[in-house]
Design a protein around this motif. Structure first.
Motif, short mmCIF file in Angstrom:
data_model
loop_
_atom_site.label_atom_id
_atom_site.label_comp_id
_atom_site.label_asym_id
_atom_site.label_seq_id
_atom_site.Cartn_x
_atom_site.Cartn_y
_atom_site.Cartn_z
N LEU A 125 -12.26 -7.43 0.45
CA LEU A 125 -11.93 -6.10 0.69
C LEU A 125 -13.49 -5.87 1.62
CD1 LEU A 125 -10.60 -3.41 0.10
CD2 LEU A 125 -12.02 -3.20 -1.85
N ALA A 126 -14.68 -6.33 1.06
CA ALA A 126 -15.71 -5.84 2.07
C ALA A 126 -15.60 -6.52 3.57
CB ALA A 126 -16.97 -6.45 1.61
N GLU A 127 -14.86 -7.61 3.60
CA GLU A 127 -14.56 -8.05 4.87
C GLU A 127 -13.74 -7.14 5.80
OE1 GLU A 127 -15.12 -12.77 4.91
OE2 GLU A 127 -13.38 -11.97 3.57
N ILE A 128 -12.86 -6.84 5.27
CA ILE A 128 -11.78 -5.81 5.89
C ILE A 128 -12.66 -4.71 6.45
CG2 ILE A 128 -9.84 -4.48 5.71
CD1 ILE A 128 -8.69 -6.66 3.78
N PHE A 129 -13.29 -4.10 5.61
CA PHE A 129 -14.01 -2.74 5.92
C PHE A 129 -15.14 -3.24 6.90
CE2 PHE A 129 -12.35 -0.81 1.92
CZ PHE A 129 -12.25 0.51 2.27
N LYS A 130 -15.88 -4.32 6.66
CA LYS A 130 -16.94 -4.49 7.83
C LYS A 130 -16.11 -4.61 9.17
CE LYS A 130 -20.14 -7.99 8.93
NZ LYS A 130 -21.30 -7.12 9.20
N ASP A 315 -4.68 0.81 1.29
CA ASP A 315 -3.59 2.03 1.60
C ASP A 315 -4.12 3.26 1.85
OD1 ASP A 315 -1.06 3.00 1.74
OD2 ASP A 315 -0.26 2.54 -0.06
N MET A 316 -4.79 3.75 0.77
CA MET A 316 -5.54 4.92 0.92
C MET A 316 -6.38 5.06 2.03
SD MET A 316 -7.00 5.01 -3.01
CE MET A 316 -8.23 6.55 -2.84
N SER A 317 -7.01 4.10 2.63
CA SER A 317 -7.87 4.23 3.90
C SER A 317 -7.49 4.03 5.30
CB SER A 317 -8.99 3.07 3.71
OG SER A 317 -9.87 3.38 2.58
N ILE A 321 -3.10 -4.20 4.83
CA ILE A 321 -3.13 -5.31 3.71
C ILE A 321 -2.89 -6.45 4.06
CG2 ILE A 321 -2.08 -5.60 1.39
CD1 ILE A 321 -1.55 -2.61 1.18
N PRO A 322 -3.62 -7.72 3.80
CA PRO A 322 -3.39 -8.75 4.27
C PRO A 322 -2.17 -9.56 3.64
CG PRO A 322 -5.81 -8.65 3.74
CD PRO A 322 -5.17 -7.41 3.28
N GLN A 328 -0.41 -4.87 -5.62
CA GLN A 328 0.42 -3.61 -4.64
C GLN A 328 -0.25 -2.48 -4.72
OE1 GLN A 328 4.25 -3.34 -6.44
NE2 GLN A 328 3.61 -3.26 -8.47
N SER A 329 -0.01 -1.90 -3.69
CA SER A 329 -0.75 -0.47 -3.73
C SER A 329 -0.05 0.40 -4.79
CB SER A 329 -0.45 -0.02 -2.29
OG SER A 329 -0.77 1.37 -2.49
N LEU A 330 -1.16 0.93 -5.39
CA LEU A 330 -0.41 1.88 -6.41
C LEU A 330 -0.35 3.30 -6.26
CD1 LEU A 330 -3.02 0.53 -9.26
CD2 LEU A 330 -0.51 -0.26 -8.86
N THR A 331 -0.33 3.85 -4.74
CA THR A 331 -0.49 5.08 -4.43
C THR A 331 0.82 5.90 -4.72
OG1 THR A 331 0.38 4.53 -2.27
CG2 THR A 331 -2.19 4.80 -2.45
N SER A 332 2.04 4.97 -4.87
CA SER A 332 3.30 5.65 -5.31
C SER A 332 3.26 6.33 -6.99
CB SER A 332 4.31 4.77 -5.24
OG SER A 332 4.04 3.47 -6.14
N LEU A 333 2.11 5.77 -7.66
CA LEU A 333 1.79 6.44 -8.84
C LEU A 333 0.88 7.54 -8.86
CD1 LEU A 333 1.35 3.06 -10.82
CD2 LEU A 333 3.59 4.28 -10.22
#
Length: 335
Positions: A125-130, A315-317, A321-322, A328-333
């Protein structure tokens, strides 16, 4: 009379139509929240707080009345609380590796504390944000997460500073620092001027044995030292939130609070954790707090996993997603 009725009816229809239009804008066709619209083109900061060795059923937000955790409880009221979140393993390094990579241990290969190193080819996750232009920092409280084990990849700043030189025998779980020291360092970093959004990870180890909370928590929970550590940890999370609010950044920050695993506390004959995978060791708190009123006070009852945290945050940001991610993203919940 009929004219008044028609006017009133037309007004109601108009109101309903406008309300429906607003909700259609907020939610995507898939039934998930449209975070792109909620963000309004802005990049939000992300703070991930991991609470080591914290059972879900020992927090007020999960219905426990024996401890005071007002900060975490407040975050739950302001956001989404997952009632049934589970760790993939009751061990710190493998669990954090799963949380930050969205993959299971058989995929990332980290199966225990010590002796295993997070592989360079794993995307965190840190690598993706960086790579997306964020400033990234991690502040960890235990030697089991020292940079030598590889979880520092992607962090511009990674504060471990565990001095084990000259020690012939190293207790993996015994080399640690208290939450207040970790938060002190994190607050100093947060206070720096920056022109980019940030991704911050703060790891708090105090609920792990030995349970030696400072005063006044030790006296308040004299007969429950584990709970004393949880109450102390909650107060330190509060310092992070207070700093955000004072800096005027609370409304532009996503906050995720999770535990890497729980603690058996004698259940099924296990005093601590690491061997069994009963509820006490695997059922963990997972709370996501956003500035959006539309998703406040939500309690999701579906069974979810810590490997879902990474894709959810991405997903929120609005980040990709690799393909290797198994969660899986939980935003549907969030509805």
């Amino acid at each position: 009379m009929r004219r008044s009725y028609l006017v009133a009816t037309a007004a109601i229809v108009t109101l309903v139509t406008l309300t429906a239009a607003v909700w259609l804008h907020l939610f995507s066709s898939s039934g998930s929240l449209d975070f792109a619209r909620l963000r309004g083109g802005k990049q939000f900061n992300v703070i991930v707080v991991t609470l080591d060795t914290t059972r879900a059923d020992r927090l007020g937000a999960y219905g426990f009345e024996g401890v005071q955790t007002p900060v975490i409880d407040s975050l739950a009221r302001q956001g989404i609380l997952f009632q049934h979140a589970y760790a993939v393993t009751p061990l710190t390094l493998p669990s954090h590796t799963s949380l930050f990579s969205g993959t299971y241990p058989p995929h990332h290969g980290v199966r225990d504390n010590g002796g295993f190193i997070v592989p360079d080819e794993l995307t965190t996750l840190a690598e993706i944000f960086k790579s997306s232009g964020y400033d990234t920092a991690g502040f960890v409280a235990a030697y089991v997460l020292d940079a030598r084990w590889g979880l520092d990849q992607g962090f511009d700043t990674y504060v471990d500073d565990f001095d084990v030189k000259g020690q012939r025998f190293i207790s993996m779980g015994g080399v640690q620092r208290p939450a207040n020291e970790v938060v002190d360092a994190a607050l100093e970093w947060m206070g720096q001027e920056r022109g980019a959004p940030f991704f911050l990870w703060v790891h708090l180890y105090d609920p792990h044995a030995p349970y030696e909370a400072p005063e006044p928590y030790r006296s308040r929970y004299r007969d429950a030292p584990y709970l004393a550590e949880i109450a102390f940890t909650d107060s330190q999370v509060g310092r992070l939130i207070e700093s955000l609010e004072m800096a005027g950044k609370r409304d532009e920050t996503f906050i995720v609070v999770a535990a890497d695993h729980g603690e058996s506390l004698g259940d099924h004959g296990e005093i601590q954790h690491g061997f069994f995978i009963y509820e006490g060791a695997t059922h963990v708190p997972l709370i996501i707090s956003t500035p959006f009123e539309e998703v406040a006070g939500v309690e999701a009852t579906e069974i979810v996993s810590l490997i879902d945290v990474m894709p959810t945050i991405l997903d929120m940001s609005g980040l990709e997603i690799p393909e290797a991610v198994q969660g899986q993203s939980l935003t549907s919940l969030f509805l």
